[in-house]
Structure formats: structure tokens, C-alpha cells
Enzyme design. Structure first.
Site, short mmCIF file in Angstrom:
data_model
loop_
_atom_site.label_atom_id
_atom_site.label_comp_id
_atom_site.label_asym_id
_atom_site.label_seq_id
_atom_site.Cartn_x
_atom_site.Cartn_y
_atom_site.Cartn_z
N LYS A 126 0.73 2.91 2.43
CA LYS A 126 0.29 3.51 2.04
C LYS A 126 -0.65 2.86 2.52
O LYS A 126 -1.18 2.43 3.92
CB LYS A 126 -0.84 2.64 0.19
N ASP A 160 -1.16 -5.51 -3.81
CA ASP A 160 -0.87 -4.23 -4.12
C ASP A 160 0.33 -3.86 -4.69
O ASP A 160 0.89 -2.35 -4.50
CB ASP A 160 0.09 -4.05 -2.73
#
Ligand code: ATP
Length: 282
Positions: free
Chosen positions: A10, A135
Site C-alpha cells: 500500500k 495496517d
């Protein structure tokens, strides 16, 4: 039987640190975007235990590996007897701000679910992964999401459209903990505009998106590693519309609306930073 699961990295398009919570975590308001750069996690059933193999020279292969922790969570939570052999084909740079470890943990949970036919819902897998890292739950989603709280209150948002991303990781590794430990109140005064970012994404307006890119942690990382600023400037000189550091860094991302200039920029960067990638939002 062996199965393979892709573990996508990401980037952060927006990372605002709102404050510090009593439990020591920081409260954030972020936009995270999944990218096409991925590791591949190969899983094979074993009678017992968790074995980690990797082609990466410095990754731990014991319980310190987030992939190991993902497998352990699943086994403990479900009382699973069977074991697993996990081979990590690493492509996402490590300690780079791209959530490579978190992505591997999520992929292992997904892989164990498939391998053992556990029937876990996506929500259940996200909940299992949460304690492994802020995350991890995001890594079960596609596209982009706004992430609040410690980064685990997720709302899908419209992500980047037809753009090209050049990622370049200067030749140093940055630990997320180190950056948060050096974050001052002064660093957190500016909050950027989440509203502008969300509107810009809705409009697919690359110019406005570029203007709205924001990351509180950039101040800290640039202060500690001034060389990273040179990389930002270089990215702009290569024609990027917008430039930002991802996560706690040191990876710098450049946003391009055309493939040609993005490809040329990536080629130029490769001369300085081996770890340079041309990727797409995914
Ligand atoms: P974030 O953007 O979430 O801060 P990051 O890209 O900065 O992540 P990672 O690559 O996820 O950082 O790894 C950070 C640390 O975790 C490294 O020190 C690394 O040794 C350790 N680690 C454990 N398991 C893994 C894994 N499977 N892949 C990458 N790093 C791992």
C-alpha cells in the site's frame, strides 16, 4: 497441495496524526491505497508447526516474521492442529513504508483459511489480523480506504484512477517506531485537508489529488534523513504531478498521469536506487 496468495503493498495518499492515545498508539486519519507491487506467499499443509522459508536475505524466519504470526493467530484462534510451510517470495521492499510485512500476514491468514477450508469471513480474518499490526486489516481490502482510529476503522473510498506511480526507496531502512518516537507536537500542528483529498479522488482530478497529498511523518523522516528530500526534488524534476513519502518512509512516491514520463522517471531513478518500481493503483 500448495496454494499461492498475492500480498499487495500500500501507499499513503494522506496520513494525518491527530494525537497520541493513552495506550501509546497514535490516532490517525489516513487514506491508504493498495498498489500492484506484491509479494507472493506459497502455503503448503504440514502435520504440525509453522515453517518459514524466504528468498530475502535479511528477513527473520522465526516467530518475528509477520507471516509466522499470521499463521500462529489462525492456529490458536481456531484450535487448528495442522501446520503449514510458508514460502515468502519477497518483492515489496522491507521497512519502506509500504506495509509489506502486514500484507504478508494478511495473505497468510487468507491462505490458511483456504488451505484448511475454515470458512472465515473477511471480517473475521480482519479481526484476527488486527492485533498483529495497525495496517493488517486494510490489507484484506482492494482499492482505497480511509483509515481512522489507530488505522483500523476502515471506510472504502474512491481510490486513484488511471494513474502511474513511481516508487523509489532510498538506500536506507526506516523503522516506523523510530519515526513515531521522534514525532513532536509541533510536527502535528498542520493537518492537511482530508475533505480536499476525498473530493479530489471523487473527481478523479490528478492535479487536485497532487495538491492534497499530505503526510505528517514526512517532517520527522526528512529531519532525520535529509537525503530523502533530494529524492523528492528529483521526483518533481522528472515530471511527477505530485510527490509524497509513504507511511514512515523512506519510500517516495511520484504521481504521473502518463505512462511514458513515469517509465522514464523510473529508469532514471534506477541509476541511484535499485529499489525503484513503476506500479499502478490496484
Ligand atoms: P508500514 O508501512 O506498515 O510501516 P513497512 O513497509 O515500513 O510497513 P515492513 O516491510 O512491513 O515495514 O517491515 C517492518 C519490519 O518488520 C522489518 O524490520 C522486518 O524485519 C519485519 N518483518 C517481519 N516479517 C516481515 C515480512 N514478512 N515482510 C517484511 N518485513 C517483515
Amino acid at each position: 497441495m500448495e496454494i499461492a496468495v498475492a500480498a499487495y503493498g500500500k501507499i499513503n495518499l494522506f496520513l494525518d496524526v491527530i494525537g497520541k492515545l493513552e495506550n501509546g498508539y497514535h490516532e490517525v486519519d489516513m487514506v491508504m491505497q493498495r498498489i500492484s507491487l506484491r509479494d507472493v506467499i506459497h502455503l503448503e499443509k504440514r502435520d504440525s508447526g509453522i515453517e518459514i522459508l524466504t528468498d530475502h536475505a535479511y528477513l527473520p524466519v522465526d516467530e518475528n516474521n509477520l507471516a509466522y504470526q499470521g499463521a500462529r493467530r489462525v492456529r490458536e484462534a481456531l484450535g487448528l492442529r495442522g501446520g503449514v510451510r510458508i514460502r515468502i517470495e519477497k518483492h515489496i521492499p522491507v521497512a519502506a513504508g509500504l506495509a509489506g510485512g502486514s500484507a504478508d500476514a494478511a495473505a497468510v491468514i487468507e491462505g490458511m483459511n483456504a488451505l484448511y477450508g475454515l470458512g472465515l469471513s473477511r471480517e473475521a480474518m480482519m479481526a484476527l489480523g488486527g492485533p498483529l499490526g495497525a495496517d493488517v486489516p486494510f490489507c484484506f481490502l482492494k482499492g482505497a480506504a480511509r483509515a481512522r482510529g489507530i488505522g483500523q476503522d476502515l471506510t472504502p473510498v474512491k481510490g486513484l484512477g488511471d494513474v502511474y506511480l513511481v516508487l523509489t526507496k532510498p538506500n536506507l531502512s526506516v523503522s516506523t517506531r523510530e519515526i513515531y518516537e521522534n514525532l513532536t507536537e509541533e510536527d502535528c500542528r498542520d493537518h492537511g485537508s482530508m475533505t480536499d483529498m476525498l473530493q479530489a479522488l471523487e473527481e478523479e482530478n490528478i492535479y487536485r489529488i497532487s495538491q492534497s497529498l499530505f503526510n505528517t511523518l514526512e517532517r520527522v523522516t526528512l529531519r532525520r534523513y535529509p537525503g530523502v528530500l533530494q529524492e523528492k526534488k528529483r521526483m518533481i524534476s522528472y515530471g511527477a504531478r505530485g510527490v509524497l513519502m509513504s507511511g514512515s518512509g523512506p519510500t517516495i512516491l511520484g504521481l504521473f498521469n502518463r505512462e511514458g514520463p513515469a517509465r522514464a522517471a523510473a529508469k532514471n531513478f534506477k541509476r541511484f536506487n535499485q529499489q525503484t518500481y513503476l506500479v499502478r493503483p490496484f
